[in-house]
Design an enzyme around this catalytic site. Structure first.
Site, PDB file in Angstrom:
ATOM      1  N   ARG A  53      12.800  51.060  23.965  1.00 55.79           N
ATOM      2  CA  ARG A  53      13.061  50.934  25.408  1.00 55.79           C
ATOM      3  C   ARG A  53      11.782  51.151  26.202  1.00 55.79           C
ATOM      4  O   ARG A  53      11.532  50.475  27.194  1.00 55.79           O
ATOM      5  CB  ARG A  53      14.171  51.902  25.863  1.00 55.79           C
ATOM      6  CG  ARG A  53      14.401  51.875  27.371  1.00 55.79           C
ATOM      7  CD  ARG A  53      15.753  52.435  27.829  1.00 55.79           C
ATOM      8  NE  ARG A  53      16.208  53.554  27.031  1.00 55.79           N
ATOM      9  CZ  ARG A  53      15.663  54.773  27.031  1.00 55.79           C
ATOM     10  NH1 ARG A  53      14.631  55.039  27.805  1.00 55.79           N
ATOM     11  NH2 ARG A  53      16.156  55.723  26.257  1.00 55.79           N
ATOM     12  N   TYR A 106      18.982  32.760  46.690  1.00 58.25           N
ATOM     13  CA  TYR A 106      19.885  32.669  45.547  1.00 58.25           C
ATOM     14  C   TYR A 106      21.117  33.558  45.811  1.00 58.25           C
ATOM     15  O   TYR A 106      20.982  34.719  46.220  1.00 58.25           O
ATOM     16  CB  TYR A 106      19.128  33.147  44.307  1.00 58.25           C
ATOM     17  CG  TYR A 106      19.949  33.205  43.062  1.00 58.25           C
ATOM     18  CD1 TYR A 106      20.397  32.044  42.448  1.00 58.25           C
ATOM     19  CD2 TYR A 106      20.274  34.430  42.484  1.00 58.25           C
ATOM     20  CE1 TYR A 106      21.160  32.105  41.294  1.00 58.25           C
ATOM     21  CE2 TYR A 106      21.031  34.502  41.328  1.00 58.25           C
ATOM     22  CZ  TYR A 106      21.476  33.329  40.741  1.00 58.25           C
ATOM     23  OH  TYR A 106      22.226  33.399  39.595  1.00 58.25           O
ATOM     24  N   ASP A 179      10.555  35.273  45.375  1.00 55.12           N
ATOM     25  CA  ASP A 179      11.280  34.846  44.178  1.00 55.12           C
ATOM     26  C   ASP A 179      10.750  33.453  43.857  1.00 55.12           C
ATOM     27  O   ASP A 179      11.057  32.484  44.546  1.00 55.12           O
ATOM     28  CB  ASP A 179      12.789  34.821  44.452  1.00 55.12           C
ATOM     29  CG  ASP A 179      13.601  34.373  43.238  1.00 55.12           C
ATOM     30  OD1 ASP A 179      13.034  33.735  42.325  1.00 55.12           O
ATOM     31  OD2 ASP A 179      14.814  34.651  43.209  1.00 55.12           O
TER      32      ASP A 179
HETATM   33  C1  LIG Z   1      19.002  32.272  38.321  1.00 53.38           C
HETATM   34  C2  LIG Z   1      18.262  32.846  39.469  1.00 53.38           C
HETATM   35  C3  LIG Z   1      18.191  34.241  39.661  1.00 53.38           C
HETATM   36  C4  LIG Z   1      18.926  35.221  38.781  1.00 53.38           C
HETATM   37  O1  LIG Z   1      18.448  35.242  37.485  1.00 53.38           O
HETATM   38  P1  LIG Z   1      19.353  35.580  36.196  1.00 53.38           P
HETATM   39  O2  LIG Z   1      18.398  35.387  35.078  1.00 53.38           O
HETATM   40  O3  LIG Z   1      20.500  34.619  36.186  1.00 53.38           O
HETATM   41  O4  LIG Z   1      19.813  36.987  36.359  1.00 53.38           O
HETATM   42  C5  LIG Z   1      17.432  34.708  40.722  1.00 53.38           C
HETATM   43  N1  LIG Z   1      16.792  33.875  41.556  1.00 53.38           N
HETATM   44  C6  LIG Z   1      16.856  32.538  41.417  1.00 53.38           C
HETATM   45  C7  LIG Z   1      16.139  31.660  42.392  1.00 53.38           C
HETATM   46  C8  LIG Z   1      17.590  31.979  40.379  1.00 53.38           C
HETATM   47  O5  LIG Z   1      17.672  30.650  40.258  1.00 53.38           O
END
Ligand SMILES: *Cc1c(COP(=O)(O)O)cnc(C)c1O
Length: 387
Positions: A53, A106, A179
């Site tokens: 971990r 998202y 993001d």
């Molecule tokens: C899919 C996605 C997430 C979340 O990611 P996971 O791997 O599904 O937890 C966050 N931001 C964006 C823009 C995504 O497309």
């Protein structure tokens, strides 16, 4: 040469953190599928590894390449994109703090901030990130600690100005996060545009083969990086060795994949633009897209994601989503195979009734790496009027 940040992007994607195995010469470093590591006497760790971990060499190799791709100092790999986001939020915020985020982030991000962190005293305001005055006003809310940017956004592919938003966020004393899942580091480098933090769902373009779920936080060294590392260790939502290895394997072809994704998506966007059944195409590579010029400055290519609004409304959109054969009806994006989605009932079902709701005539395409003529023919037959 492997960790040399002066090397080109494609070179770093293949070599950073990927030294061959010193004992056997294996070109591909092994998957260290081990939960614990033998000590040479109490506390005598080999290479710093103790328990899986806190650290695992396969995870380290993924974190090394992620940081190198982004021009960041540190990357932390998690079990999913949302696990990465959660660890970041818990590192950066305290109860009572306020977050400004895009009104088309998202859906899972909105759900996490609204319904999980909301219960722990985090407040948020969702705004149109292309409206800088609205962003400035929202940033004026007391105790604003974080500006959360997603560009291109999902599913309407809005482009927001990372450099301008970073300035506004910093002027308000907030951390600025991007993001970067939709663009990937092959197309857009938010840290170099002034952002403090980049988060990824590595499930998408970084993994690239729809065979692994994962996430990452990338940032420069400092107090916040320490906190994220502590969250990863102490809360434990780590990327497992097999998942880390698959993601590393995907990253090696990231650059060439994004070239082809972008070429195919551009051809499809141009075909759909002006099609009688299509009211509007949302793709930043089209000159008619309101964010086209900004995207051309901020991104090296326009990416593989596009959405369309159907002239025939909800019924036409549902029909299209259920009528393609090469484009498979599934959530997610960024894999080698093309996918089609109906956001209002799939990816964005969790935000119905909120300010993030997506209209029912929108269909989203994740354009894959198939022969573009097969993709075009598939859309053509699916959009043909019923006889
Ligand atoms: C899919 C996605 C997430 C979340 O990611 P996971 O791997 O599904 O937890 C966050 N931001 C964006 C823009 C995504 O497309």
């Amino acid at each position: 040469m492997t960790n040399d940040n002066a090397a080109g992007f494609a070179t770093r994607a293949i070599h950073a953190g990927q030294e061959f195995d010193p004992t056997t010469g294996a070109v591909v470093p092994p998957i260290y599928q081990s939960s614990t590591f033998v000590q040479d006497g109490i506390g005598g760790l080999r290479g710093g590894y103790e328990y899986g971990r806190s650290g695992n060499p396969t995870r380290t190799s993924l974190e090394t390449v992620l940081a190198a791709l982004e021009g960041g100092d540190r990357a932390f790999a998690f079990a999913s994109g949302l696990a990465a986001e959660d660890a970041l939020l818990r590192s950066a915020l305290r109860p009572g703090d306020h977050v400004v985020l895009g009104n088309d982030v998202y859906g899972g991000t909105h759900r996490l901030i609204n319904r999980i962190h909301g219960e722990w005293g985090i407040r948020h305001t969702a705004v149109d990130l292309t409206d800088l005055d609205a962003v400035r006003e929202a940033l004026g809310t007391p105790d604003t600690k974080l500006l959360w940017i997603e560009t291109p956004s999902n599913p309407l592919m809005k482009i927001s100005d990372i450099a301008a938003l970073a300035e506004l966020g910093h002027a308000a004393g907030a951390l600025v996060l991007v993001d970067n899942t939709f663009a990937s580091p092959a197309l857009q480098q938010p840290l170099s545009l002034g952002a403090d933090i980049v988060v990824y769902s590595t499930t998408k373009y970084l993994g690239g083969h729809s065979d692994v779920i994962g996430g990452a936080v990338v940032l420069q060294n400092g107090e916040l990086a320490k906190k994220v590392g502590f969250q990863q260790f102490a809360a434990g939502a780590i990327a497992a060795p097999m998942e880390a290895w698959l993601t590393v394997r995907g990253i090696k072809t990231l650059d060439v994949r994004l070239q082809r994704h972008s070429e195919n998506a551009q051809a499809i966007a141009e075909y759909l633009d002006g099609h009688a059944a299509v009211e509007r195409v949302y793709y930043p590579g089209l000159p008619s897209h309101p964010g086209h010029e900004l995207a051309a400055r901020q991104m090296s290519r326009f990416g593989g994601m596009l959405s369309i609004a159907l002239s025939g409304g909800t019924d036409a959109a549902r029909h299209l989503a259920e009528s393609t054969h090469v484009f498979q009806l599934a959530e997610s994006l960024g894999g080698v195979e093309s996918l089609i989605g109906y956001p209002s009932e799939m990816t964005h079902a969790s935000v119905r009734g909120t300010e993030l709701e997506v209209p029912g005539n929108i269909v989203r395409l994740s354009v894959g790496l198939e022969d573009v003529r097969d993709l075009l023919a598939d859309l053509e037959q699916a959009l043909a009027p019923a006889h």
